[in-house]
Design an enzyme around this catalytic site. Structure first.
Site, PDB file in Angstrom:
ATOM      1  N   SER A 182      21.131 -19.179 -24.212  1.00  0.00           N
ATOM      2  CA  SER A 182      21.751 -20.019 -23.193  1.00  0.00           C
ATOM      3  C   SER A 182      20.806 -21.068 -22.603  1.00  0.00           C
ATOM      4  O   SER A 182      21.272 -22.069 -22.077  1.00  0.00           O
ATOM      5  CB  SER A 182      22.327 -19.154 -22.076  1.00  0.00           C
ATOM      6  OG  SER A 182      21.328 -18.343 -21.509  1.00  0.00           O
ATOM      7  N   HIS A 210      28.057 -17.953 -25.583  1.00  0.00           N
ATOM      8  CA  HIS A 210      28.037 -19.419 -25.730  1.00  0.00           C
ATOM      9  C   HIS A 210      28.498 -19.873 -27.108  1.00  0.00           C
ATOM     10  O   HIS A 210      28.450 -21.064 -27.402  1.00  0.00           O
ATOM     11  CB  HIS A 210      26.631 -19.964 -25.454  1.00  0.00           C
ATOM     12  CG  HIS A 210      26.285 -19.947 -24.000  1.00  0.00           C
ATOM     13  ND1 HIS A 210      26.651 -20.942 -23.129  1.00  0.00           N
ATOM     14  CD2 HIS A 210      25.649 -19.016 -23.253  1.00  0.00           C
ATOM     15  CE1 HIS A 210      26.235 -20.654 -21.914  1.00  0.00           C
ATOM     16  NE2 HIS A 210      25.635 -19.486 -21.964  1.00  0.00           N
ATOM     17  N   LYS A 241      33.574 -19.258 -20.352  1.00  0.00           N
ATOM     18  CA  LYS A 241      32.896 -20.517 -20.705  1.00  0.00           C
ATOM     19  C   LYS A 241      33.888 -21.397 -21.484  1.00  0.00           C
ATOM     20  O   LYS A 241      34.755 -22.009 -20.870  1.00  0.00           O
ATOM     21  CB  LYS A 241      31.607 -20.200 -21.451  1.00  0.00           C
ATOM     22  CG  LYS A 241      30.680 -19.313 -20.608  1.00  0.00           C
ATOM     23  CD  LYS A 241      29.353 -19.071 -21.252  1.00  0.00           C
ATOM     24  CE  LYS A 241      28.578 -17.957 -20.580  1.00  0.00           C
ATOM     25  NZ  LYS A 241      28.232 -18.188 -19.178  1.00  0.00           N
TER      26      LYS A 241
HETATM   27  C1  PLP Z   1      24.228 -15.402 -23.154  1.00  0.00           C
HETATM   28  C2  PLP Z   1      25.135 -14.996 -22.025  1.00  0.00           C
HETATM   29  N1  PLP Z   1      25.687 -13.777 -22.055  1.00  0.00           N
HETATM   30  C3  PLP Z   1      26.515 -13.361 -21.087  1.00  0.00           C
HETATM   31  C4  PLP Z   1      26.810 -14.170 -20.003  1.00  0.00           C
HETATM   32  C5  PLP Z   1      27.699 -13.656 -18.923  1.00  0.00           C
HETATM   33  O1  PLP Z   1      28.998 -14.169 -19.058  1.00  0.00           O
HETATM   34  P1  PLP Z   1      29.951 -14.270 -17.774  1.00  0.00           P
HETATM   35  O2  PLP Z   1      29.596 -15.533 -17.064  1.00  0.00           O
HETATM   36  O3  PLP Z   1      31.325 -14.244 -18.346  1.00  0.00           O
HETATM   37  O4  PLP Z   1      29.664 -13.073 -16.924  1.00  0.00           O
HETATM   38  C6  PLP Z   1      26.269 -15.446 -19.931  1.00  0.00           C
HETATM   39  C7  PLP Z   1      26.618 -16.354 -18.813  1.00  0.00           C
HETATM   40  O5  PLP Z   1      26.026 -16.625 -17.907  1.00  0.00           O
HETATM   41  C8  PLP Z   1      25.394 -15.864 -20.973  1.00  0.00           C
HETATM   42  O6  PLP Z   1      24.823 -17.070 -20.920  1.00  0.00           O
END
Ligand code: PLP
Length: 395
Positions: A182, A210, A241
């Site tokens: 991310s 992502h 997202k």
């Molecule tokens: C790589 C990754 N995994 C999981 C998440 C968590 O997702 P969510 O925002 O749906 O809790 C994020 C988001 O921030 C992320 O970037």
């Protein structure tokens, strides 16, 4: 008078201020869009994960409103007691078809999907082998599991292999990577890690937060992108997202999903999604299937913006996705770049330690399908002016 037992928090906040990395939260005045108003300033927004522009897509909005009228605003219970509505089951059926797995289960967020899954699948006697840049929710899940955590340097397959070679053959082991990282926007070494998982008999898990809606056919994610169907035991995705709403899910075998229904603590102990959220996510899956233009536009905008930043001379790291970091090194410098871009009408959030390494602070940009060429050209112009003024790029 009682002394404040939380006084140490002010010390921590003051340290951040002294380092130049403390920033108040930015507040959107309206909708989450490519061009929006933040803190009462009109800006091109390069900081959302709204890859396909679905947060304001009319079909999603309509389906949310219909569900709100038909089923009310909340579920009033956790999934395992009275909080499973037909619309949750329908969403899970659709997600399993989307991911080409026998079953899927929805969690309240991507965070709880990762943390709840890792912490319930593994226990004290197990080992988790994890890329050093994996998401915080994986790290927290691993800590909660009480398994032994072994971290390999980012995408370093030789180091991952060395860890696995050092374990007894009978050791239950989870091998885990993000599909898209991310903060850097590069892809996990999924094909090679699948080979290692086969060789050493590991459980293979990917966090495609992502990648869903961005990579693979109709946005099916990195497993589809690399042609690895059937080789990844646990696929996590997010609905928060590219899919525009809120939530996370796990896709995999029927046994995996039935186990998570009974053991994953966020599923057992936290109220399920409002029906409007589930309906929105089903509509998002319809859009992914029927409106390929959004993914096409996302990738065309990505290529345009990324190559524009590179042509200006910015260090954009190793990104392979719509996430393009502009790496400047020092945390305070990244915040200054972000602040000055904001003054120019561009919102790109500064990211510093502990989210990234101390010397790898950056401004992180994400283009979406709904940015116009004019907006991206405007943003590149602002990057050029501010980057030169701060001496980040040459004249
Ligand atoms: C790589 C990754 N995994 C999981 C998440 C968590 O997702 P969510 O925002 O749906 O809790 C994020 C988001 O921030 C992320 O970037």
């Amino acid at each position: 008078m009682r002394s404040d037992p939380l006084a140490y928090l002010d010390q921590d906040l003051n340290d951040m201020r002294a380092q130049g990395v403390y920033r108040p939260l930015r507040v959107l005045d309206g909708e989450q869009k490519a061009h929006t108003s933040i803190d009462h300033r009109s800006v091109v927004n390069l900081s959302s994960n709204n890859y396909l522009g679905l947060t304001t897509h009319p079909r999603l909005r309509e389906r949310a409103l219909e569900a709100l009228q038909s089923f009310g605003v909340g579920t009033g219970s956790v999934r395992t007691i009275a909080g499973t509505m037909a619309i949750h089951v329908e969403l899970e059926r659709r997600l399993a078809v989307f991911k080409q797995t026998p079953a899927a289960v929805v969690f309240q967020s991507g965070f709880t999907a990762n943390a709840g899954t890792v912490s319930s699948l593994l226990g004290r006697d197990d080992v988790i082998v994890s890329d050093e840049l994996n998401h915080a929710s994986i790290i927290d899940g691993a800590r909660l599991s009480r398994a032994t955590i072994k971290v390999f340097p980012h995408r370093d397959l030789a180091a991952a292999r060395a860890i696995l070679e050092g374990l007894p053959r009978s050791q239950r082991t989870l091998l885990i990577t993000d599909g898209v990282f991310s903060m850097d926007g590069d892809l996990g070494a999924l094909p090679e890690l699948c080979d290692l998982a086969d060789e050493f008999g590991c459980i293979m898990m990917v966090d495609d937060a992502h990648a869903s809606g961005v990579f693979g056919r109709q946005g099916r994610g990195t497993v589809d992108h690399f042609g690895l169907h059937g080789r990844v035991d646990v696929q996590v995705g997010t609905l928060s997202k590219a899919l525009g709403a809120l939530g996370g899910y796990v896709a995999g075998s029927t046994s995996l999903i039935e186990f998570l229904h009974r053991r994953a603590r966020p599923f057992l102990f936290s109220t399920s999604h409002p029906p409007s959220v589930a309906a929105t996510c089903i509509a998002a899956l319809d859009v992914l299937e029927q409106e390929p233009q959004w993914m096409e536009q996302l990738w065309s905008n990505t290529q345009f913006f990324k190559s524009g930043l590179q042509a200006l001379g910015f260090d954009t790291g190793i990104s392979e996705s719509p996430i393009t970091p502009v790496i400047v090194g020092d945390g305070a410098r990244a915040m200054t770049l972000s602040d000055q871009l904001f003054e120019e009408g561009v919102f790109a959030q500064g990211i510093a330690f502990p989210t990234v390494a101390k010397d790898r602070a950056r401004v992180r940009t994400i283009v979406t399908a709904t940015h116009t060429r004019g907006e991206l050209e405007f943003a590149l112009g602002a990057f050029a002016r501010v980057g030169r003024k701060l001496g980040i790029i040459g004249h």
